[in-house]
Design a protein around this motif. Structure first.
Motif, PDB file in Angstrom:
ATOM      1  N   PRO A  19      55.129   0.614  23.964  1.00 57.94           N
ATOM      2  CA  PRO A  19      54.330   1.822  24.246  1.00 57.94           C
ATOM      3  C   PRO A  19      53.059   1.863  23.408  1.00 57.94           C
ATOM      4  O   PRO A  19      52.014   2.339  23.873  1.00 57.94           O
ATOM      5  CB  PRO A  19      55.276   2.966  23.888  1.00 57.94           C
ATOM      6  CG  PRO A  19      56.649   2.393  23.971  1.00 57.94           C
ATOM      7  CD  PRO A  19      56.514   0.958  23.568  1.00 57.94           C
ATOM      8  N   VAL A  30      50.352   0.004  25.113  1.00 55.20           N
ATOM      9  CA  VAL A  30      49.833   0.750  26.255  1.00 55.20           C
ATOM     10  C   VAL A  30      48.803   1.774  25.794  1.00 55.20           C
ATOM     11  O   VAL A  30      47.710   1.894  26.358  1.00 55.20           O
ATOM     12  CB  VAL A  30      50.986   1.440  27.017  1.00 55.20           C
ATOM     13  CG1 VAL A  30      50.431   2.354  28.107  1.00 55.20           C
ATOM     14  CG2 VAL A  30      51.935   0.403  27.609  1.00 55.20           C
ATOM     15  N   TYR A  79      55.525   3.295  31.576  1.00 54.62           N
ATOM     16  CA  TYR A  79      54.364   2.739  30.878  1.00 54.62           C
ATOM     17  C   TYR A  79      53.077   3.025  31.649  1.00 54.62           C
ATOM     18  O   TYR A  79      52.027   3.301  31.059  1.00 54.62           O
ATOM     19  CB  TYR A  79      54.534   1.241  30.675  1.00 54.62           C
ATOM     20  CG  TYR A  79      55.633   0.890  29.713  1.00 54.62           C
ATOM     21  CD1 TYR A  79      55.401   0.875  28.337  1.00 54.62           C
ATOM     22  CD2 TYR A  79      56.915   0.587  30.153  1.00 54.62           C
ATOM     23  CE1 TYR A  79      56.407   0.562  27.438  1.00 54.62           C
ATOM     24  CE2 TYR A  79      57.929   0.280  29.278  1.00 54.62           C
ATOM     25  CZ  TYR A  79      57.673   0.270  27.914  1.00 54.62           C
ATOM     26  OH  TYR A  79      58.683  -0.033  27.036  1.00 54.62           O
ATOM     27  N   TYR A  90      50.025   5.249  30.251  1.00 51.38           N
ATOM     28  CA  TYR A  90      48.648   4.750  30.270  1.00 51.38           C
ATOM     29  C   TYR A  90      47.704   5.796  30.859  1.00 51.38           C
ATOM     30  O   TYR A  90      46.660   6.110  30.272  1.00 51.38           O
ATOM     31  CB  TYR A  90      48.602   3.457  31.077  1.00 51.38           C
ATOM     32  CG  TYR A  90      47.244   2.795  31.173  1.00 51.38           C
ATOM     33  CD1 TYR A  90      46.563   2.368  30.046  1.00 51.38           C
ATOM     34  CD2 TYR A  90      46.662   2.573  32.421  1.00 51.38           C
ATOM     35  CE1 TYR A  90      45.332   1.726  30.145  1.00 51.38           C
ATOM     36  CE2 TYR A  90      45.442   1.939  32.528  1.00 51.38           C
ATOM     37  CZ  TYR A  90      44.773   1.522  31.398  1.00 51.38           C
ATOM     38  OH  TYR A  90      43.553   0.886  31.505  1.00 51.38           O
TER      39      TYR A  90
END
Length: 344
Positions: free
Chosen positions: A186, A189, A214, A218
């Motif tokens: 994470p 991201v 994810y 984002y």
């Protein structure tokens, strides 16, 4: 979305074998990769990515050099890394190499930056693995600063500062396209969103839709940072043959060799046929007939809202001739079928 979807291929230059089982020399594998990229260009595939590794089972340690050779033989296909291990490299040299590639290819260069799931480059180039995270964070910060192509004044902890320094050659038209490759972190991201860089998800096991959080992260992070929405891509392994049965039978022995070799280093048990079938049926292994592979790609594209799908077409010692046939089927049959499925 469907009109903007790009189709890519990528490879680590897996060291292949002849039909009689003898291993090819690394030099021949690199020449074969160039031929594979030329075929991809002829088929109208959008992107070819070459991975960087420094170990015996992969032939490509300097993607930019091989990509420059490909640039001289192709006209349209975009050329990039998959990935460049920025943590054990110098950001200025990486920028210079890809700016040079961009020049010789008339604006077709891209770079996918990552920390790397293999760590052999760290001792090779004199870096300490205890600095794994800090190296990437600091070097990425400098690399993104270079993308603006303005005099650079920058300071970090791990290298001397820069004062009003210009870096050459400049990219001729616009800005060098740079992605962040993410394998499941994470933090990576959010980092991609912070720097407003496109996100390339390396999905090599399990249901691709498990990466939906994810994608949501984002988009959420981009909004919080006040950034524009960026492209999202996926890299996954696969192999195409005329039928599902043929594809599975041809891929399985060589895929197992590669998977078990890497797995032994990481403490994984040997791969069984049932695990292979599970990945093919429900996971992130895109193996089968053109129709089967196209349906699976279309499902992933819709589930994750992708702008690009990249198929890692090489797998262990699978021979060059079979890779060429798989590329041919991907370009001539899979890509048109995915477009039809997404348009329907």
């Amino acid at each position: 979305m469907t009109t903007q979807l790009e189709f890519g291929l990528d490879t680590f230059g897996d060291v292949t074998r002849k039909e009689d089982g003898a291993q090819l020399p690394h030099a021949q594998v690199i020449r074969d990769v160039v031929e594979e990229a030329v075929l991809a260009d002829e088929l109208g595939i959008d992107f070819i990515g070459l991975g960087e590794h420094h170990r015996g089972d992969f032939a490509i340690s300097s993607p930019e050099v091989a990509l420059a050779a490909i640039a001289a033989r192709t006209q349209h296909i975009r050329l990039g890394s998959a990935v460049t291990v920025l943590s054990s490299d110098d950001p200025i040299r990486v920028f210079q190499r890809f700016a040079t590639l961009d020049a010789v290819s008339n604006g077709r260069a891209e770079v996918i930056l990552g920390r790397g799931s293999f760590t052999e480059s760290f001792p090779l180039f004199g870096f300490d693995l205890k600095d794994y995270d800090e190296l990437f964070e600091e070097k990425l910060d400098l690399f993104v600063t270079l993308l603006a192509q303005e005099p650079v004044t920058w300071e970090g902890k791990l290298r001397p500062p820069l004062r009003n320094q210009l870096v050459y050659p400049p990219v001729e038209h616009g800005r060098l396209k740079a992605w962040i490759g993410v394998g499941g972190s994470p933090e990576s991201v959010v980092r991609a969103a912070h720097y407003e860089l496109p996100l390339m998800l390396a999905i090599i096991g399990g249901d691709p839709q498990r990466f939906a959080p994810y994608v949501e992260l984002y988009h959420r992070a981009l909004k919080q940072f006040g950034r524009e929405a960026g492209p999202i891509g996926v890299h996954s392994p696969g192999y195409v043959a005329e039928t599902d049965a043929q594809a599975r039978e041809e891929l399985w022995p060589d895929y197992k060799i590669m998977r078990d070799r890497i797995g032994k280093e990481r403490g994984w048990p040997p791969m069984g046929r049932d695990e292979f079938v599970q990945e093919a049926d429900h996971g992130s292994l895109y193996v089968g007939s053109p129709e089967t592979v196209a349906r699976k790609i279309a499902t992933t594209v819709k589930a994750l809202g992708l702008s690009r799908f990249q198929l890692k077409y090489s797998a262990g010692p699978l021979p060059h001739a079979k890779l060429m046939r798989s590329i041919e089927l991907y370009g001539r049959k899979v890509v048109p079928l995915v477009k039809e499925l997404l348009a329907g």
